[in-house]
Design an enzyme around this catalytic site. Structure first.
Site, mmCIF file in Angstrom:
data_model
loop_
_atom_site.group_PDB
_atom_site.id
_atom_site.type_symbol
_atom_site.label_atom_id
_atom_site.label_comp_id
_atom_site.label_asym_id
_atom_site.label_seq_id
_atom_site.Cartn_x
_atom_site.Cartn_y
_atom_site.Cartn_z
ATOM 1 N N GLN A 1 -10.125 4.109 13.252
ATOM 2 C CA GLN A 1 -10.725 5.298 12.639
ATOM 3 C C GLN A 1 -10.177 6.558 13.292
ATOM 4 O OE1 GLN A 1 -12.604 5.183 9.918
ATOM 5 N NE2 GLN A 1 -12.936 7.384 9.828
ATOM 6 N N ASP B 1 -4.534 0.629 6.534
ATOM 7 C CA ASP B 1 -4.691 2.070 6.301
ATOM 8 C C ASP B 1 -3.375 2.696 5.837
ATOM 9 O OD1 ASP B 1 -7.002 3.564 6.385
ATOM 10 O OD2 ASP B 1 -7.160 3.509 8.570
ATOM 11 N N LYS C 1 -17.708 1.232 5.918
ATOM 12 C CA LYS C 1 -16.580 0.323 5.688
ATOM 13 C C LYS C 1 -16.970 -1.110 6.055
ATOM 14 C CE LYS C 1 -13.207 4.003 6.313
ATOM 15 N NZ LYS C 1 -12.245 4.711 7.178
HETATM 16 N N1 GUN Z 1 -10.509 9.408 8.930
HETATM 17 C C1 GUN Z 1 -10.714 10.039 7.749
HETATM 18 N N2 GUN Z 1 -10.255 9.286 6.721
HETATM 19 C C2 GUN Z 1 -9.759 8.168 7.264
HETATM 20 C C3 GUN Z 1 -9.147 6.998 6.713
HETATM 21 O O1 GUN Z 1 -8.960 6.840 5.504
HETATM 22 N N3 GUN Z 1 -8.793 6.047 7.606
HETATM 23 C C4 GUN Z 1 -8.970 6.211 8.943
HETATM 24 N N4 GUN Z 1 -8.567 5.239 9.736
HETATM 25 N N5 GUN Z 1 -9.511 7.263 9.472
HETATM 26 C C5 GUN Z 1 -9.912 8.236 8.649
#
Ligand code: GUN
Length: 297
Positions: free
Chosen positions: A98, A121, A54
């Site tokens: 995350q 998110d 990311k």
């Molecule tokens: N863990 C797995 N997928 C995601 C996501 O799209 N965002 C976040 N913050 N954590 C994750």
């Protein structure tokens, strides 16, 4: 019949190029560079990989990327203090915590603390609540389900009145996915670990979204001929011949299902790159929301 394989990597690359261009235009007109802060707590290896990807994607489109890595022992207060600080930082337009967080932390409290305008998110309870209600508009939609919707559009499928089956009910994918499909006028069934006779349910689907985290669970005879199958699963399976000793496979048995489905997404190279593209899109939108807020002051 052999399914058309949807190239999520190519679609995501196109979206990233559009975002890069939008950033250049922003900078030319004197607007601030969009910034994303990532918060990683602990040492979950998959989470570390995701956050790295990311952050790299941010840098590639010209965003500022602020990485915060706290130890697995970080307290609730420490994480909350960091979120408050990031909420106040004008260079940070989006905040991504995350998931999963270590068990001792209160995930709901942490996600609730994120400034609604920085919730790229889309996991803030108010954004999810708006997604779940008719006539309401969330500021941001969770990235993976949003990416699946773009892929469905790419596949040229008509969701209106279609039977959609979502396999999995996680907060990150299954639940918001079902909500988005309902908003698009699909007739949605959500299947999970307590569902009886799963293959019978999935065989009814015009479109099947697999998001359970079980390697190659969906077999050829679980799928209606010609159906659109979107594989959200990313599972590590041991493979001594692979350079890292493991390989990534989806929730769908690709070799079997490609002979039955009309459209199928691969793993890797399907939904994964779309998740990141949607995160970038949401972050650009967060920067635009901040522009509007500044201008109205
Ligand atoms: N863990 C797995 N997928 C995601 C996501 O799209 N965002 C976040 N913050 N954590 C994750």
């Amino acid at each position: 019949m052999t399914a058309r394989i949807l190239d999520g990597k190519a679609v995501a690359a196109r979206i990233r190029a559009e975002i890069r261009q939008a950033v250049e235009e922003r900078l030319r007109s004197g607007l601030p560079r969009p910034g994303l802060a990532t918060v990683l707590v602990g040492d979950n290896p998959a989470s570390q990989v995701y956050v790295r990807m990311k952050r790299r994607a941010c840098e590639e489109v010209g965003f500022a990327s602020f990485g915060y890595h706290l130890p697995a022992t970080a307290s609730q207060e420490e994480v909350e203090a960091l979120i408050r600080e990031l909420n106040q930082n004008p260079e940070v337009h989006g905040i991504l915590v995350q998931l999963p967080l270590p068990k001792h932390l209160d995930e709901e409290r942490i996600l609730s603390l994120i400034d609604l305008h920085k919730d790229v998110d889309g996991f803030h309870p108010i954004n999810i609540g708006r997604l779940a209600q008719k006539g309401r508009k969330p500021l941001f939609v969770p990235c993976t389900p949003a990416g699946v919707m773009v892929l469905l559009e790419e596949a040229g499928v008509n969701l209106d009145g279609a039977r959609a089956v979502v396999l999995g009910r996680s907060n990150i994918v299954g639940m918001p996915m079902a909500l988005l499909l309902i908003r698009a006028n699909a007739t949605v069934t959500v299947c999970h670990s307590h569902t009886r006779n799963l293959p019978e349910e999935t065989r009814r689907a015009d479109m099947l979204i697999a998001a359970v985290g079980r390697p190659r669970m969906v077999k050829g005879d679980w799928v209606k001929p010609g159906a659109v199958v979107i594989d959200v699963g990313v599972n590590r399976v041991e493979d001594p011949t692979a350079p890292k000793g493991y390989r990534l496979v989806g929730d769908v048995d690709f070799d079997e299902v490609k002979e039955v489905a009309g459209v199928l997404t691969p793993v890797p190279g399907g939904v994964g790159p779309m998740t990141i593209a949607m995160l970038l899109k949401n972050t650009l939108r967060a920067a635009e929301l901040a522009d509007m807020e500044r201008m109205s002051l």
